[in-house]
Design a protein around this motif. Structure first.
Motif, PDB file in Angstrom:
ATOM      1  N   ARG A  46     -25.886 -16.474  49.875  1.00  0.00           N
ATOM      2  CA  ARG A  46     -24.884 -17.483  50.193  1.00  0.00           C
ATOM      3  C   ARG A  46     -25.050 -17.971  51.623  1.00  0.00           C
ATOM      4  O   ARG A  46     -24.109 -18.006  52.409  1.00  0.00           O
ATOM      5  N   LEU A  47     -26.272 -18.299  51.895  1.00  0.00           N
ATOM      6  CA  LEU A  47     -26.632 -18.718  53.239  1.00  0.00           C
ATOM      7  C   LEU A  47     -25.915 -20.001  53.652  1.00  0.00           C
ATOM      8  O   LEU A  47     -25.596 -20.197  54.811  1.00  0.00           O
ATOM      9  N   ASP A  48     -25.635 -20.857  52.662  1.00  0.00           N
ATOM     10  CA  ASP A  48     -24.980 -22.116  52.999  1.00  0.00           C
ATOM     11  C   ASP A  48     -23.594 -21.888  53.585  1.00  0.00           C
ATOM     12  O   ASP A  48     -23.041 -22.729  54.247  1.00  0.00           O
ATOM     13  N   GLN A  49     -23.059 -20.700  53.323  1.00  0.00           N
ATOM     14  CA  GLN A  49     -21.739 -20.396  53.863  1.00  0.00           C
ATOM     15  C   GLN A  49     -21.832 -19.622  55.168  1.00  0.00           C
ATOM     16  O   GLN A  49     -20.849 -19.193  55.730  1.00  0.00           O
ATOM     17  N   HIS A  91     -35.215 -10.649  49.992  1.00  0.00           N
ATOM     18  CA  HIS A  91     -35.140 -11.152  48.622  1.00  0.00           C
ATOM     19  C   HIS A  91     -34.964 -12.667  48.565  1.00  0.00           C
ATOM     20  O   HIS A  91     -35.464 -13.340  47.660  1.00  0.00           O
ATOM     21  N   GLU A  92     -34.267 -13.173  49.552  1.00  0.00           N
ATOM     22  CA  GLU A  92     -34.110 -14.627  49.626  1.00  0.00           C
ATOM     23  C   GLU A  92     -35.496 -15.275  49.765  1.00  0.00           C
ATOM     24  O   GLU A  92     -35.803 -16.282  49.134  1.00  0.00           O
ATOM     25  N   ASN A  93     -36.317 -14.678  50.581  1.00  0.00           N
ATOM     26  CA  ASN A  93     -37.658 -15.209  50.810  1.00  0.00           C
ATOM     27  C   ASN A  93     -38.554 -15.022  49.594  1.00  0.00           C
ATOM     28  O   ASN A  93     -39.376 -15.879  49.265  1.00  0.00           O
ATOM     29  N   GLU A  94     -38.389 -13.886  48.936  1.00  0.00           N
ATOM     30  CA  GLU A  94     -39.172 -13.661  47.714  1.00  0.00           C
ATOM     31  C   GLU A  94     -38.872 -14.727  46.681  1.00  0.00           C
ATOM     32  O   GLU A  94     -39.778 -15.261  46.021  1.00  0.00           O
ATOM     33  N   ILE A  95     -37.586 -15.016  46.536  1.00  0.00           N
ATOM     34  CA  ILE A  95     -37.179 -16.035  45.555  1.00  0.00           C
ATOM     35  C   ILE A  95     -37.811 -17.373  45.927  1.00  0.00           C
ATOM     36  O   ILE A  95     -38.370 -18.069  45.074  1.00  0.00           O
ATOM     37  N   ALA A  96     -37.734 -17.702  47.203  1.00  0.00           N
ATOM     38  CA  ALA A  96     -38.274 -18.985  47.653  1.00  0.00           C
ATOM     39  C   ALA A  96     -39.770 -19.075  47.351  1.00  0.00           C
ATOM     40  O   ALA A  96     -40.257 -20.085  46.830  1.00  0.00           O
ATOM     41  N   GLN A  97     -40.489 -18.011  47.644  1.00  0.00           N
ATOM     42  CA  GLN A  97     -41.934 -18.006  47.412  1.00  0.00           C
ATOM     43  C   GLN A  97     -42.256 -18.090  45.926  1.00  0.00           C
ATOM     44  O   GLN A  97     -43.043 -18.928  45.477  1.00  0.00           O
ATOM     45  N   SER A  98     -41.665 -17.182  45.176  1.00  0.00           N
ATOM     46  CA  SER A  98     -42.001 -17.078  43.761  1.00  0.00           C
ATOM     47  C   SER A  98     -41.589 -18.311  42.985  1.00  0.00           C
ATOM     48  O   SER A  98     -42.364 -18.834  42.178  1.00  0.00           O
ATOM     49  N   GLU A  99     -40.373 -18.763  43.206  1.00  0.00           N
ATOM     50  CA  GLU A  99     -39.897 -19.879  42.399  1.00  0.00           C
ATOM     51  C   GLU A  99     -40.580 -21.182  42.769  1.00  0.00           C
ATOM     52  O   GLU A  99     -40.841 -22.015  41.905  1.00  0.00           O
ATOM     53  N   ALA A 100     -40.886 -21.348  44.053  1.00  0.00           N
ATOM     54  CA  ALA A 100     -41.595 -22.559  44.454  1.00  0.00           C
ATOM     55  C   ALA A 100     -43.000 -22.546  43.868  1.00  0.00           C
ATOM     56  O   ALA A 100     -43.560 -23.568  43.517  1.00  0.00           O
ATOM     57  N   CYS A 101     -43.547 -21.367  43.744  1.00  0.00           N
ATOM     58  CA  CYS A 101     -44.910 -21.215  43.255  1.00  0.00           C
ATOM     59  C   CYS A 101     -44.985 -21.355  41.741  1.00  0.00           C
ATOM     60  O   CYS A 101     -45.812 -22.106  41.218  1.00  0.00           O
ATOM     61  N   THR A 102     -44.115 -20.642  41.028  1.00  0.00           N
ATOM     62  CA  THR A 102     -44.223 -20.620  39.571  1.00  0.00           C
ATOM     63  C   THR A 102     -43.426 -21.729  38.895  1.00  0.00           C
ATOM     64  O   THR A 102     -43.710 -22.093  37.758  1.00  0.00           O
ATOM     65  N   GLY A 103     -42.402 -22.214  39.568  1.00  0.00           N
ATOM     66  CA  GLY A 103     -41.561 -23.216  38.948  1.00  0.00           C
ATOM     67  C   GLY A 103     -40.528 -22.609  38.006  1.00  0.00           C
ATOM     68  O   GLY A 103     -39.771 -23.307  37.359  1.00  0.00           O
TER      69      GLY A 103
END
Length: 479
Positions: free
Chosen positions: A156-159, A239-251
């Motif tokens: 919830r980084l936006d907060q 984990h936030e960074n993992e999500i960013a890496q993985s999801e940007a990569c795999t879609g």
RNA sequence: GGCGAGAUAGCCAAGUGGUAAGGCCGGGCUCUGCAAAAGCUCUAUCGCGGGUUCGAUUCCCGCUCUCGCCUCCA
């Protein structure tokens, strides 16, 4: 089974997305020193989680990595005068020793970060092609956080309003980044890295920390898997960074469920070397405690609650009241188990395998259900003792006793508690002591109280303790 | 400063809108030549102040305090 999910902040039902095997990843230790009991709170609870899931009838596939390349492993291996591999192998072995002692089921796969550098390089290349990463002049590569819309969802980084440098750890290479929140995928070789560097399309260097988990998750679990776990401190940024890496990569979205474990406190505060409340399993064993006693202490609070491990008594002496209490509780469980085994006439104690096959919880259903309900280990322990009190072993038939024993063992196996052996260790005492004990028994039978008491004192002087029972006596090492 | 978690008996720790699991310690009892062991049993109105409610420890507001995270700590 239901479990709290950090992403949605609610307790959700778990089920394998492929309908067969529940596939999950746990962030493992960085092997640069001994793991402490706080680390093990996380690993033990993850183990209870896996056992509970399996005992509920779900097959699992458990991946937990070893981080064997990062700033600390490189720095400390050099200070130690050993190669990175020698150094991390050494601490990896120590970690595995501790895991075995604590009765942790080994993960099905335990990948090493160093061995997956090609996978990481491949992922970086992919991220750069898709516009999520950029190389700096010194040959480092950074992830462009602004390029990923969902960044910050988990924590919830936006907060949040990040306090600059709150951790006091602003990297010295930050000026190379476009934005302070960007993070390294690849770190260019530095002089202090010595011989610890790898070739890449961007020059010599080594992978960033967050990337290894993304690469290994993908390798062993695919683009999307059932659950990802780690200590609460990993929510952000790891984990936030993992999500960013993985999801940007795999879609694809990375994990269906996020399982985070709250930290262990020691005497009400964070464990730290400078405060002197930093404990390892070896230290506690050296102080005379068993791994099972530590395990009991670690599961005595809910995983979403901070657990206060009491090491010092009210006088401030380091007597480990938490472990002393665990010892007593464990002995009561062992006693119950031993009596039930005798009554049941079973040839041997039911084990994890037999529990997996029968899955009958008998009078311990409520205890097991506590585990199924968001892994409530303290509630389960309470219900075990409640059930024990309600069972009158004498009045059970042999069959009933066998069934209750299997139910009890199932819950104990779910918790992974290695109960102390029950029964009389008479034969383990030195012949000398056994002889004295026999003489004392004879004197006692003859109602020769003075000789009987004198012999008991002699046995005590030899470090053993007599415990009379209805039929005879047992010898125990004096505690 | 921001975000989050939490305050339950001497200690640890569950739980619930209807007067509070369990473990340890301590007390009592049974057993016992004594002792130990074992078994049984006893001990809390849930941080403070308001509010909602027939009724709150459990919901809401405020306060106090504690703890965690805030870019590489599980």
């Amino acid at each position: 089974m239901k479990l709290f999910d950090t992403m949605t902040r609610e307790v959700r039902e778990l089920s394998p997305r492929d309908g067969k095997i529940f596939r999950f990843y746990c962030c493992g230790p960085t092997v640069y020193g001994p793991a402490h009991i706080g680390n093990f709170r996380t690993f033990v609870l993850q183990d209870v989680f896996r056992r509970t899931l399996e005992l509920s009838g779900v097959k699992t596939f458990h991946v937990r990595n070893l981080t064997d390349v990062d700033d600390k492993t490189i720095r400390d291996s050099q200070a130690d005068g050993r190669s990175l591999k020698e150094f991390t192998d050494f601490w990896g072995d120590r970690f595995h020793d501790d895991c075995a002692k604590l009765n942790l089921l080994p993960p099905h796969v335990e990948p090493s970060a160093v061995e997956h550098i090609p996978h990481q390089i491949e992922m970086i290349r992919d991220l750069m092609e898709k516009g999520h990463a950029y190389a700096s002049e010194d040959g480092s590569v950074y992830y462009k956080v602004a390029s990923f819309d969902h960044y910050g969802r988990l924590s919830r980084l936006d907060q949040r309003e990040l306090r600059e440098g709150a951790s006091g750890a602003i990297a010295d290479d930050e000026y190379e980044k476009d934005s302070a929140s960007d993070f390294a995928l690849w770190k260019a070789r530095r002089d202090e890295d010595g011989i610890n560097f790898w070739e890449s399309p961007w020059g010599q260097g080594r992978p960033g920390w967050h990337l290894e988990c993304s690469a290994m998750c993908r390798e062993y679990l695919g683009d999307t898997f059932d659950l990802h776990s780690g200590g609460v401190d990993l929510v952000f940024p790891h984990h936030e960074n993992e999500i960013a890496q993985s999801e940007a990569c795999t879609g694809h979205h990375m994990a269906d469920h996020w399982f985070h474990l709250t930290h262990l406190l020691v005497d009400g505060g964070k464990m730290s070397k400078s405060v002197g409340n930093f404990y390892t399993l070896s230290q506690l064993i050296g102080a005379g405690f068993s791994p099972a006693e530590l395990r009991y202490a670690l599961i005595s609070a809910n995983y979403r609650q901070p657990l206060n491990f009491v090491a010092k008594d009210t006088e401030g002496n380091e007597t480990f009241p938490a472990l002393l209490g665990a010892r007593q509780a464990l002995q009561r469980l062992a006693k119950f188990e031993g009596s039930l085994l005798v009554k049941s006439a079973l040839a041997k104690m039911p084990d994890y395998e037999s529990a997996l096959q029968l899955r009958d919880t008998a009078s311990f259903t409520a205890a097991f259900e506590a585990l199924l309900n968001d892994l409530n280990t303290p509630d389960a322990l309470g219900r075990i003792f409640t059930a024990i009190k309600s069972i009158s072993i004498e009045s059970l038939s042999v069959e009933e006793a066998a069934r209750e024993l299997r139910g009890f063992r199932l819950v104990i196996e779910a918790l992974g508690l290695d109960l102390p052996a029950s029964g009389g260790p008479v034969e383990e005492a030195p012949a000398e002591v056994v002889k004295l004990a026999a003489e004392r028994w004879a004197a006692k039978q003859a109602k020769n109280w003075s000789d009987s008491d004198r012999l008991r004192d002699e046995i005590a002087a030899a470090g053993w303790e007599i415990k009379d029972t209805k039929e005879g006596y047992t010898l125990c090492p004096k505690s």
